[in-house]
Design an enzyme around this catalytic site. Structure first.
Site, mmCIF file in Angstrom:
data_model
loop_
_atom_site.group_PDB
_atom_site.id
_atom_site.type_symbol
_atom_site.label_atom_id
_atom_site.label_comp_id
_atom_site.label_asym_id
_atom_site.label_seq_id
_atom_site.Cartn_x
_atom_site.Cartn_y
_atom_site.Cartn_z
ATOM 1 N N ARG A 59 12.851 4.976 12.660
ATOM 2 C CA ARG A 59 11.561 5.678 12.637
ATOM 3 C C ARG A 59 10.716 5.293 13.861
ATOM 4 O O ARG A 59 11.245 4.791 14.846
ATOM 5 C CB ARG A 59 10.877 5.394 11.301
ATOM 6 C CG ARG A 59 11.737 5.860 10.103
ATOM 7 C CD ARG A 59 11.072 5.576 8.781
ATOM 8 N NE ARG A 59 9.809 6.318 8.642
ATOM 9 C CZ ARG A 59 8.913 6.068 7.679
ATOM 10 N NH1 ARG A 59 9.163 5.123 6.782
ATOM 11 N NH2 ARG A 59 7.788 6.761 7.627
ATOM 12 N N HIS B 231 4.048 -4.488 9.256
ATOM 13 C CA HIS B 231 3.934 -4.384 10.711
ATOM 14 C C HIS B 231 2.626 -4.958 11.248
ATOM 15 O O HIS B 231 2.414 -4.970 12.453
ATOM 16 C CB HIS B 231 4.061 -2.904 11.127
ATOM 17 C CG HIS B 231 5.103 -2.170 10.343
ATOM 18 N ND1 HIS B 231 6.440 -2.509 10.403
ATOM 19 C CD2 HIS B 231 5.025 -1.139 9.449
ATOM 20 C CE1 HIS B 231 7.122 -1.699 9.590
ATOM 21 N NE2 HIS B 231 6.287 -0.871 9.005
ATOM 22 N N ARG C 206 7.151 0.747 13.620
ATOM 23 C CA ARG C 206 7.767 0.241 12.387
ATOM 24 C C ARG C 206 8.929 -0.706 12.674
ATOM 25 O O ARG C 206 9.550 -1.239 11.771
ATOM 26 C CB ARG C 206 8.271 1.395 11.515
ATOM 27 C CG ARG C 206 7.174 2.278 10.995
ATOM 28 C CD ARG C 206 7.703 3.330 10.028
ATOM 29 N NE ARG C 206 6.797 4.462 10.006
ATOM 30 C CZ ARG C 206 5.703 4.545 9.229
ATOM 31 N NH1 ARG C 206 5.407 3.575 8.400
ATOM 32 N NH2 ARG C 206 4.927 5.604 9.286
ATOM 33 N N HIS D 142 12.706 -2.475 2.347
ATOM 34 C CA HIS D 142 12.154 -1.179 2.755
ATOM 35 C C HIS D 142 13.047 -0.061 2.241
ATOM 36 O O HIS D 142 14.268 -0.133 2.398
ATOM 37 C CB HIS D 142 12.058 -1.081 4.286
ATOM 38 C CG HIS D 142 11.179 -2.139 4.867
ATOM 39 N ND1 HIS D 142 9.814 -2.085 4.756
ATOM 40 C CD2 HIS D 142 11.475 -3.296 5.496
ATOM 41 C CE1 HIS D 142 9.297 -3.169 5.320
ATOM 42 N NE2 HIS D 142 10.283 -3.919 5.771
ATOM 43 N N ALA E 37 3.008 -0.763 4.969
ATOM 44 C CA ALA E 37 2.564 -0.858 6.367
ATOM 45 C C ALA E 37 2.086 -2.259 6.740
ATOM 46 O O ALA E 37 2.031 -2.599 7.929
ATOM 47 C CB ALA E 37 1.475 0.174 6.631
ATOM 48 N N TYR F 20 11.093 8.922 1.130
ATOM 49 C CA TYR F 20 11.069 7.854 0.120
ATOM 50 C C TYR F 20 11.722 8.233 -1.210
ATOM 51 O O TYR F 20 11.832 7.391 -2.098
ATOM 52 C CB TYR F 20 9.628 7.394 -0.116
ATOM 53 C CG TYR F 20 8.983 6.810 1.120
ATOM 54 C CD1 TYR F 20 9.455 5.624 1.685
ATOM 55 C CD2 TYR F 20 7.917 7.450 1.754
ATOM 56 C CE1 TYR F 20 8.882 5.095 2.832
ATOM 57 C CE2 TYR F 20 7.336 6.919 2.908
ATOM 58 C CZ TYR F 20 7.823 5.744 3.432
ATOM 59 O OH TYR F 20 7.258 5.209 4.561
ATOM 60 N N GLU G 14 12.802 -9.030 1.953
ATOM 61 C CA GLU G 14 11.948 -7.935 2.437
ATOM 62 C C GLU G 14 12.708 -6.639 2.185
ATOM 63 O O GLU G 14 13.862 -6.505 2.626
ATOM 64 C CB GLU G 14 11.706 -8.153 3.939
ATOM 65 C CG GLU G 14 10.910 -7.056 4.608
ATOM 66 C CD GLU G 14 10.755 -7.338 6.117
ATOM 67 O OE1 GLU G 14 11.019 -8.479 6.577
ATOM 68 O OE2 GLU G 14 10.388 -6.387 6.835
ATOM 69 N N ARG H 16 4.904 10.888 -2.534
ATOM 70 C CA ARG H 16 4.607 10.691 -1.126
ATOM 71 C C ARG H 16 5.868 10.921 -0.280
ATOM 72 O O ARG H 16 6.883 10.251 -0.494
ATOM 73 C CB ARG H 16 4.161 9.240 -0.977
ATOM 74 C CG ARG H 16 4.100 8.693 0.404
ATOM 75 C CD ARG H 16 4.075 7.170 0.360
ATOM 76 N NE ARG H 16 3.841 6.663 1.686
ATOM 77 C CZ ARG H 16 4.165 5.444 2.069
ATOM 78 N NH1 ARG H 16 4.747 4.600 1.232
ATOM 79 N NH2 ARG H 16 3.928 5.046 3.287
ATOM 80 N N ASN I 295 8.145 -5.375 -0.802
ATOM 81 C CA ASN I 295 8.018 -4.244 0.116
ATOM 82 C C ASN I 295 6.545 -4.208 0.522
ATOM 83 O O ASN I 295 5.704 -3.715 -0.227
ATOM 84 C CB ASN I 295 8.427 -2.925 -0.537
ATOM 85 C CG ASN I 295 8.369 -1.779 0.453
ATOM 86 O OD1 ASN I 295 7.778 -1.912 1.537
ATOM 87 N ND2 ASN I 295 8.956 -0.642 0.112
ATOM 88 N N SER J 211 13.043 3.085 3.349
ATOM 89 C CA SER J 211 13.537 3.853 4.500
ATOM 90 C C SER J 211 14.145 2.912 5.543
ATOM 91 O O SER J 211 13.901 1.699 5.524
ATOM 92 C CB SER J 211 12.384 4.641 5.135
ATOM 93 O OG SER J 211 11.427 3.749 5.699
ATOM 94 N N PRO K 258 0.798 -1.224 0.000
ATOM 95 C CA PRO K 258 0.000 0.000 0.000
ATOM 96 C C PRO K 258 0.836 1.281 0.000
ATOM 97 O O PRO K 258 1.872 1.356 0.648
ATOM 98 C CB PRO K 258 -0.814 -0.104 1.302
ATOM 99 C CG PRO K 258 -0.165 -1.167 2.109
ATOM 100 C CD PRO K 258 0.505 -2.091 1.139
ATOM 101 N N ASN K 259 0.344 2.214 -0.774
ATOM 102 C CA ASN K 259 0.876 3.583 -0.882
ATOM 103 C C ASN K 259 2.157 3.679 -1.699
ATOM 104 O O ASN K 259 2.632 4.782 -1.984
ATOM 105 C CB ASN K 259 1.068 4.215 0.509
ATOM 106 C CG ASN K 259 -0.220 4.246 1.289
ATOM 107 O OD1 ASN K 259 -1.209 4.769 0.790
ATOM 108 N ND2 ASN K 259 -0.252 3.660 2.478
HETATM 109 C C1 DQA Z 1 8.188 1.135 3.994
HETATM 110 C C2 DQA Z 1 8.224 1.359 5.507
HETATM 111 C C3 DQA Z 1 6.859 1.110 6.118
HETATM 112 O O1 DQA Z 1 6.905 1.318 7.520
HETATM 113 C C4 DQA Z 1 5.837 2.071 5.530
HETATM 114 O O2 DQA Z 1 4.561 1.806 6.054
HETATM 115 C C5 DQA Z 1 5.835 2.044 4.050
HETATM 116 C C6 DQA Z 1 7.103 1.964 3.327
HETATM 117 C C7 DQA Z 1 9.527 1.504 3.330
HETATM 118 O O3 DQA Z 1 9.686 1.161 2.149
HETATM 119 O O4 DQA Z 1 10.387 2.143 3.925
HETATM 120 O O5 DQA Z 1 4.796 2.190 3.425
HETATM 121 O O6 DQA Z 1 7.958 -0.244 3.751
#
Ligand code: DQA
Length: 147
Positions: A108, A81, A112, A101, A78, A24, A99, A19, A75, A103, A11-12
């Site tokens: 953070r 978590h 997270r 990420h 959210a 990011y 996995e 964003r 990736n 960031s 998501p996102n």
């Molecule tokens: C993320 C880190 C997650 O905590 C966050 O919810 C994301 C992006 C990252 O790529 O750093 O949506 O997975």
């Protein structure tokens, strides 16, 4: 052995580039996918990329990977978590799981810091920006091409 690698984004991540660019970066997901596709091809592999904001769609893709992919780079956004369901799907998959990420989640918010997906992942990438996807890809290919 299949030489296809799935790159799944949760998501996102469709908003990459727009964003929170301070966290990011400015690249879009299409930019990242184009780079990964080119890298995979140069290494003799193919990639299939999928982004979804829906947990079930990601789970269906992980199920499909059982027959169609030798590795998954994921990736989960959210869902990292929160999602035991994604962990369960990954536990039913026999190939490599990375996995990824963008960031450094450990620098953070504390919510997270925990990842369900890490319980299954063969490797975890965090804080390498969008380059992390290519690093995961190189590691997957290196493990898959070792005798
Ligand atoms: C993320 C880190 C997650 O905590 C966050 O919810 C994301 C992006 C990252 O790529 O750093 O949506 O997975």
């Amino acid at each position: 052995m299949s030489r296809n690698i799935f790159i799944l984004n949760g998501p996102n991540l469709n908003l990459l580039g727009q964003r929170q660019p301070d966290i990011y970066g400015a690249e879009t997901l299409a930019d990242v996918e184009t780079r990964c596709r080119a890298l995979a091809e140069s290494l003799g592999f193919t990639v299939e990329c999928l982004q979804s904001n829906h947990e079930g769609v990601l789970i269906d893709a992980i199920h499909r990977a059982r027959l169609e992919a030798c590795a998954i780079i994921l990736n989960p956004g959210a869902f990292t978590h929160t999602s035991i369901a994604i962990l369960d799907a990954l536990n039913a998959y026999d190939g490599l799981v990375f996995e990824c990420h963008i960031s450094n989640v450990h620098r953070r918010e504390t919510f997270r810091h925990h990842s369900y997906v890490s319980l299954r992942a063969d490797g975890v990438m965090a804080g390498f920006g969008t380059e992390g996807y290519e690093l995961c890809l190189r590691r997957a290919v290196s493990l898959l091409t070792k005798a």
